[in-house]
Design a protein around this motif. Sequence first.
Motif, PDB file in Angstrom:
ATOM      1  N   ASP A   1      48.764  27.497  46.310  1.00  0.00           N
ATOM      2  CA  ASP A   1      47.487  28.122  46.047  1.00  0.00           C
ATOM      3  C   ASP A   1      47.293  28.531  44.576  1.00  0.00           C
ATOM      4  O   ASP A   1      48.339  28.649  44.028  1.00  0.00           O
ATOM      5  N   VAL A   2      45.963  28.862  44.198  1.00  0.00           N
ATOM      6  CA  VAL A   2      45.747  29.267  43.074  1.00  0.00           C
ATOM      7  C   VAL A   2      44.593  30.745  43.236  1.00  0.00           C
ATOM      8  O   VAL A   2      44.028  30.767  44.476  1.00  0.00           O
ATOM      9  N   LEU A   3      44.805  31.446  42.490  1.00  0.00           N
ATOM     10  CA  LEU A   3      43.891  32.717  42.451  1.00  0.00           C
ATOM     11  C   LEU A   3      42.804  32.438  41.800  1.00  0.00           C
ATOM     12  O   LEU A   3      42.847  31.962  40.678  1.00  0.00           O
ATOM     13  N   VAL A   4      41.466  32.510  42.569  1.00  0.00           N
ATOM     14  CA  VAL A   4      40.190  32.327  41.633  1.00  0.00           C
ATOM     15  C   VAL A   4      39.648  33.627  41.502  1.00  0.00           C
ATOM     16  O   VAL A   4      39.414  34.449  42.426  1.00  0.00           O
TER      17      VAL A   4
ATOM     18  N   ASN B   1      35.351  44.930  33.872  1.00  0.00           N
ATOM     19  CA  ASN B   1      36.401  43.988  33.897  1.00  0.00           C
ATOM     20  C   ASN B   1      36.678  43.795  35.247  1.00  0.00           C
ATOM     21  O   ASN B   1      37.743  43.001  35.637  1.00  0.00           O
ATOM     22  N   SER B   2      35.955  44.294  36.262  1.00  0.00           N
ATOM     23  CA  SER B   2      36.201  44.027  37.577  1.00  0.00           C
ATOM     24  C   SER B   2      35.863  42.457  37.893  1.00  0.00           C
ATOM     25  O   SER B   2      34.842  41.750  37.493  1.00  0.00           O
ATOM     26  N   VAL B   3      36.698  41.953  38.811  1.00  0.00           N
ATOM     27  CA  VAL B   3      36.472  40.561  39.548  1.00  0.00           C
ATOM     28  C   VAL B   3      37.017  40.692  41.056  1.00  0.00           C
ATOM     29  O   VAL B   3      37.767  41.340  41.288  1.00  0.00           O
ATOM     30  N   GLY B   4      36.357  39.686  41.742  1.00  0.00           N
ATOM     31  CA  GLY B   4      37.002  39.679  43.003  1.00  0.00           C
ATOM     32  C   GLY B   4      38.107  38.388  43.098  1.00  0.00           C
ATOM     33  O   GLY B   4      37.669  37.526  42.338  1.00  0.00           O
ATOM     34  N   LEU B   5      39.076  38.719  43.655  1.00  0.00           N
ATOM     35  CA  LEU B   5      39.982  37.592  43.719  1.00  0.00           C
ATOM     36  C   LEU B   5      40.098  36.903  45.122  1.00  0.00           C
ATOM     37  O   LEU B   5      39.980  37.591  46.248  1.00  0.00           O
ATOM     38  N   THR B   6      40.307  35.597  45.012  1.00  0.00           N
ATOM     39  CA  THR B   6      40.263  35.006  46.437  1.00  0.00           C
ATOM     40  C   THR B   6      41.435  33.831  46.176  1.00  0.00           C
ATOM     41  O   THR B   6      41.789  33.069  45.363  1.00  0.00           O
TER      42      THR B   6
ATOM     43  N   ASP C   1      47.485  30.648  38.428  1.00  0.00           N
ATOM     44  CA  ASP C   1      48.549  30.827  39.345  1.00  0.00           C
ATOM     45  C   ASP C   1      49.242  32.310  39.216  1.00  0.00           C
ATOM     46  O   ASP C   1      49.628  32.984  40.065  1.00  0.00           O
ATOM     47  N   LYS C   2      48.687  33.025  38.218  1.00  0.00           N
ATOM     48  CA  LYS C   2      49.187  34.469  38.139  1.00  0.00           C
ATOM     49  C   LYS C   2      48.276  35.643  37.964  1.00  0.00           C
ATOM     50  O   LYS C   2      47.363  35.340  37.342  1.00  0.00           O
ATOM     51  N   LYS C   3      48.169  36.360  39.033  1.00  0.00           N
ATOM     52  CA  LYS C   3      47.123  37.351  38.890  1.00  0.00           C
ATOM     53  C   LYS C   3      47.235  38.269  37.678  1.00  0.00           C
ATOM     54  O   LYS C   3      46.146  38.443  37.243  1.00  0.00           O
ATOM     55  N   LYS C   4      48.274  38.498  36.962  1.00  0.00           N
ATOM     56  CA  LYS C   4      48.247  38.941  35.895  1.00  0.00           C
ATOM     57  C   LYS C   4      47.355  38.467  34.778  1.00  0.00           C
ATOM     58  O   LYS C   4      46.439  39.083  33.925  1.00  0.00           O
TER      59      LYS C   4
ATOM     60  N   ALA D   1      39.907  38.643  32.845  1.00  0.00           N
ATOM     61  CA  ALA D   1      38.907  39.473  33.300  1.00  0.00           C
ATOM     62  C   ALA D   1      38.477  40.341  32.316  1.00  0.00           C
ATOM     63  O   ALA D   1      37.495  40.734  31.849  1.00  0.00           O
ATOM     64  N   ASP D   2      39.838  41.124  31.589  1.00  0.00           N
ATOM     65  CA  ASP D   2      39.416  42.201  30.501  1.00  0.00           C
ATOM     66  C   ASP D   2      38.863  41.554  29.292  1.00  0.00           C
ATOM     67  O   ASP D   2      38.000  41.949  28.705  1.00  0.00           O
TER      68      ASP D   2
END
Length: 118
Positions: free
Chosen positions: A4-7, A45-50, A79-82, A88-89
């Motif tokens: 999986d990847v985070l989008v 800097n907000s984003v939705g993550l999926t 691949d990494k949330k951070k 996003a920042d």
Amino acid sequence: MSDDVLVACKLPHGIYLDMGKQRIKLNGIMQSGRVEAPFFMAPLNSVGLTKVPRDFWEAWIKEHQDFEPVKKGLIFASDKKKRLLDEADEKSDVKSGLERLDPSQLPKTLEQVQPGKL
């Protein structure tokens, strides 16, 4: 390597990604958990993550690299949330054009009408 990847998606209500017969809904800013009252505005800097299957994402992004929200940087993955949150920042100034207006910062040419005073 994860399957999986985070989008990340900077669109307010997200978007559906379609590939063949498969459809995945990306969460938008309104699903980020960072929307604040009273005007339901999220920090810039907000984003939705999926979480999206890697093979789906790679096929979709290859086919849609010229899609305007991708080109503008409103949809991106890692691949990494951070790493996503850092990006996003960096993209906090990138606007979709669908952001809410802040009632306290309306143009001076607009006049707010008080309830019952039409």
